[in-house]
Design a protein around this motif. Structure first.
Motif, PDB file in Angstrom:
ATOM      1  N   CYS A 164      -4.068  -4.464  -7.165  1.00  0.00           N
ATOM      2  CA  CYS A 164      -3.955  -3.376  -6.194  1.00  0.00           C
ATOM      3  C   CYS A 164      -3.324  -2.123  -6.792  1.00  0.00           C
ATOM      4  O   CYS A 164      -3.208  -1.100  -6.117  1.00  0.00           O
ATOM      5  N   GLY A 165      -2.957  -2.205  -8.082  1.00  0.00           N
ATOM      6  CA  GLY A 165      -2.458  -1.008  -8.769  1.00  0.00           C
ATOM      7  C   GLY A 165      -3.604  -0.118  -9.234  1.00  0.00           C
ATOM      8  O   GLY A 165      -3.370   0.940  -9.825  1.00  0.00           O
ATOM      9  N   ARG A 185       0.822  -1.218   0.000  1.00  0.00           N
ATOM     10  CA  ARG A 185       0.000   0.000   0.000  1.00  0.00           C
ATOM     11  C   ARG A 185       0.850   1.260   0.000  1.00  0.00           C
ATOM     12  O   ARG A 185       1.964   1.274   0.533  1.00  0.00           O
ATOM     13  N   GLU A 186       0.254   2.304  -0.561  1.00  0.00           N
ATOM     14  CA  GLU A 186       0.967   3.587  -0.634  1.00  0.00           C
ATOM     15  C   GLU A 186       1.318   4.084   0.771  1.00  0.00           C
ATOM     16  O   GLU A 186       2.403   4.613   0.988  1.00  0.00           O
ATOM     17  N   GLU A 187       0.392   3.898   1.739  1.00  0.00           N
ATOM     18  CA  GLU A 187       0.680   4.418   3.091  1.00  0.00           C
ATOM     19  C   GLU A 187       1.858   3.683   3.747  1.00  0.00           C
ATOM     20  O   GLU A 187       2.460   4.198   4.681  1.00  0.00           O
ATOM     21  N   ASP A 188       2.189   2.492   3.221  1.00  0.00           N
ATOM     22  CA  ASP A 188       3.389   1.788   3.710  1.00  0.00           C
ATOM     23  C   ASP A 188       4.570   2.019   2.764  1.00  0.00           C
ATOM     24  O   ASP A 188       5.541   1.253   2.776  1.00  0.00           O
ATOM     25  N   MET A 189       4.448   3.023   1.915  1.00  0.00           N
ATOM     26  CA  MET A 189       5.474   3.324   0.897  1.00  0.00           C
ATOM     27  C   MET A 189       5.690   2.119  -0.018  1.00  0.00           C
ATOM     28  O   MET A 189       6.811   1.893  -0.494  1.00  0.00           O
ATOM     29  N   PHE A 190       4.620   1.362  -0.239  1.00  0.00           N
ATOM     30  CA  PHE A 190       4.647   0.175  -1.097  1.00  0.00           C
ATOM     31  C   PHE A 190       5.722  -0.827  -0.672  1.00  0.00           C
ATOM     32  O   PHE A 190       6.272  -1.557  -1.495  1.00  0.00           O
ATOM     33  N   ARG A 191       6.032  -0.840   0.627  1.00  0.00           N
ATOM     34  CA  ARG A 191       6.992  -1.824   1.120  1.00  0.00           C
ATOM     35  C   ARG A 191       6.252  -3.075   1.587  1.00  0.00           C
ATOM     36  O   ARG A 191       5.082  -3.000   1.954  1.00  0.00           O
ATOM     37  N   LEU A 192       6.959  -4.190   1.575  1.00  0.00           N
ATOM     38  CA  LEU A 192       6.375  -5.427   2.081  1.00  0.00           C
ATOM     39  C   LEU A 192       6.447  -5.416   3.603  1.00  0.00           C
ATOM     40  O   LEU A 192       7.536  -5.293   4.174  1.00  0.00           O
ATOM     41  N   ARG A 193       5.282  -5.526   4.251  1.00  0.00           N
ATOM     42  CA  ARG A 193       5.264  -5.515   5.717  1.00  0.00           C
ATOM     43  C   ARG A 193       5.453  -6.931   6.246  1.00  0.00           C
ATOM     44  O   ARG A 193       4.843  -7.884   5.758  1.00  0.00           O
ATOM     45  N   ALA A 194       6.265  -7.037   7.268  1.00  0.00           N
ATOM     46  CA  ALA A 194       6.547  -8.345   7.863  1.00  0.00           C
ATOM     47  C   ALA A 194       5.247  -9.016   8.311  1.00  0.00           C
ATOM     48  O   ALA A 194       5.066 -10.232   8.157  1.00  0.00           O
TER      49      ALA A 194
END
Lengths: 157, 391
Positions: free
Chosen positions: B357-358, B145-154
């Motif tokens: 999700c894009g 998600r954009e709010e996670d800067m498009f990073r993979l969350r653990a």
């Protein structure tokens, strides 16, 4: 190299705001840096690269190679400064190698170039010989390509 | 012939890339301003091209060893160690492949059995899912998600893992979002995978194109070398897309088997490209730095430009794409792209081409001159103005 200098080198007309965005800084910072470069004499001036064919068909440009006998105390400086006074002279460089001064000229005709070389340059005390090269075609100037680039053939991937 | 009876169900079932549709429309129009490419606009550094010419002059046009020229593998080993601190043995732990793509394909084919689950964060490059599907593997998508800067969350990774999970694909720096995974976030991922038997395919093809921070590789974390297949290549870093050259580094036990697939399917990567690539790794760091600096300025221009147009734009820290959000226009990604192309002749790629999700986003490449980008931004500005005023 300093990015601001690099950007101004190829396009001195980029607005301060655009420079600020690209460099990740503020407009005020850009303005004060440019002023500082001007004040220190690091920026000597701004010029425009033209396609001369459209601007002035009746100009002829040439590079003159000069062999010079350097004078005591002042070396090449005195002669170089004298040559630099003429309005036809676009640039003067002291160079290493087979000759000493490289003089770039812009005149209205071949005749004017030859007159200038024969009457003004060759007669300067200390000038040993001159070799004149006329410009035939310009491909790149001040980092700007003057020939058409290839068409973009990349496809969307 | 009844080809429908001949074709494999798997091949038939593959969905064409979502980028293709726009390419087809754009190809039929004149004077399209494209922002759709996924390759550098720079030419391959001259030193590399000259080396290729010399190679041809010397007549070096035969196959190389299956895993690639030993001299190239040695340089790859040194270069990778310099960048990541991790040493791979050129003899057995490195394979030179036909682009990063082949390395991805080899990894998946060497590891994934029918029914195995492969975790893929999206939005991401279009090839992972189809390659997994071809092996009978099951793609398990994690939406970033954009709010996670498009990073993979653990946390998301933890929730996606089952006893069938075999592989995690880590596509960072990311195409299309430009997201990166910093050391802290990677450590959290590593922690989740501790004491599991899950491998990582880390696709770091954009590793040299990061802005603000140097790239950090997951293989640099303690104990991760044995868990990772590290994929990189020459295409993006050295502007060498058409040379078709990449490489994979990883545990000998896996590469031994991947090499058989490479040997039977490819034989060896292009010889001329391999000789030229040695020169790229040895002498082109300044060219890379110049390209990176230019991309960085374009990136800032675009992020600023889209934000000024009212299209919120996440600030990417890697690759050469921006991923602005277009949902404020009331159009879907697909509608936005299609209308923009038909009305302003500007081609961009809908975020949905890189995963569901894009939706709400578009991918804009900045592998173009600044002048080209500013012209395109102006056109997009006109387009948005027309939508807002209901023209």
């Amino acid at each position: 190299m300093d990015m601001l200098i690099k950007l101004l080198r190829t396009n001195a007309r980029i607005s301060d705001s655009e420079l600020a965005v690209m460099l990740g800084t503020t407009e005020e910072e850009v303005r004060s840096r440019i002023k500082e470069l001007e004040d220190k004499g690091i920026i000597k001036g701004y010029s425009t690269v033209f396609d001369e064919e459209f601007v002035s068909r009746d100009y002829v440009r040439a590079i003159i190679e000069l062999k010079v006998t350097p004078k005591a105390q002042v070396g090449y400086d005195e002669i170089a400064k004298e040559i630099a006074q003429y309005s036809e002279v676009e640039s003067v460089y002291l160079v290493s190698g087979g000759y000493d001064l490289s003089v770039m000229l812009r005149c209205h005709s071949l005749k004017e170039v030859s007159d200038y070389v024969a009457q003004r340059l060759a007669t300067i005390d200390g000038v040993v010989s001159t070799t004149t090269h006329f410009f035939l075609q310009k491909y790149k100037e001040s980092g700007i390509m003057l020939i058409d680039e290839d068409e973009d053939e990349r496809v969307m991937q | 012939m009844d080809y429908s009876k001949i074709l494999s169900k798997k091949a038939e079932g593959l969905k064409p890339s979502g980028i293709r549709k726009y390419f087809d429309i754009a190809a039929k129009m004149d004077n399209v301003i494209s922002l759709g490419v996924g390759e550098p606009d720079f030419r391959t550094p001259w030193a590399v091209r000259r080396e290729a010419i010399k190679t041809l002059e010397r007549g070096k046009t035969i196959y190389t060893a299956n895993p690639g020229l030993m001299s190239l593998r040695k340089v790859i080993s040194e270069y990778t160690e310099e960048k990541t601190g991790v040493k791979y043995d050129p003899d057995g732990e490195i394979i030179v492949t036909v682009g990063g793509s082949e390395a991805i394909d080899l990894t998946v084919r060497a590891i994934v059995e029918p029914g195995d689950e492969v975790i893929i964060p999206e939005p991401s490059f279009v090839c992972y899912k189809p390659i997994v599907e071809l092996t009978g593997g099951v793609p398990v998508i994690i939406e970033t998600r954009e709010e996670d800067m498009f990073r993979l969350r653990a946390e998301d990774l933890k929730n996606a893992i089952t006893d069938k999970t075999k592989l995690l694909i880590l596509p960072y720096p990311n195409n299309p979002t430009g997201a990166v995974m910093p050391k802290k976030e990677l450590s959290e991922i590593a922690e989740v995978l501790e004491n599991t038997n899950i491998m990582i395919l880390t696709d770091e093809i954009y590793s040299e194109l990061t802005y603000g921070h140097k790239h950090f590789s997951v293989i640099s974390l303690p104990g991760m070398k044995e868990r990772c297949i590290y994929v990189n290549g020459f295409s993006k870093t050295f502007a060498m897309t058409g040379w078709r050259l990449g490489y994979m580094c990883g545990p000998r036990e896996i590469l031994k088997h991947a090499l058989k697939i490479h040997q039977f399917g490819i034989m060896s990567s292009p010889t001329v490209s391999q000789y030229a690539a040695i020169e790229a790794l040895k002498s082109c760091s300044e060219d890379v730095e110049n390209m990176r600096a230019e991309y960085d300025m374009r990136r800032r221009l675009l992020v600023d430009g889209f934000n000024k147009l009212g299209l919120r734009c996440f600030e990417p820290e890697g690759a050469f794409y921006v991923f602005p959000c277009v949902s404020s226009t009331g159009l879907s990604s697909d509608e936005f792209c299609e209308k923009l192309l038909y009305s302003k002749k500007v081609a961009v790629v809908p975020g949905t081409a890189f995963g569901d999700c894009g939706e709400g986003y578009i991918r804009v490449s900045y592998a173009y001159s600044r002048k080209h980008l500013l012209t395109a931004l102006e056109k997009i500005g006109e387009f948005i103005e027309e939508i807002r005023t209901g023209k």
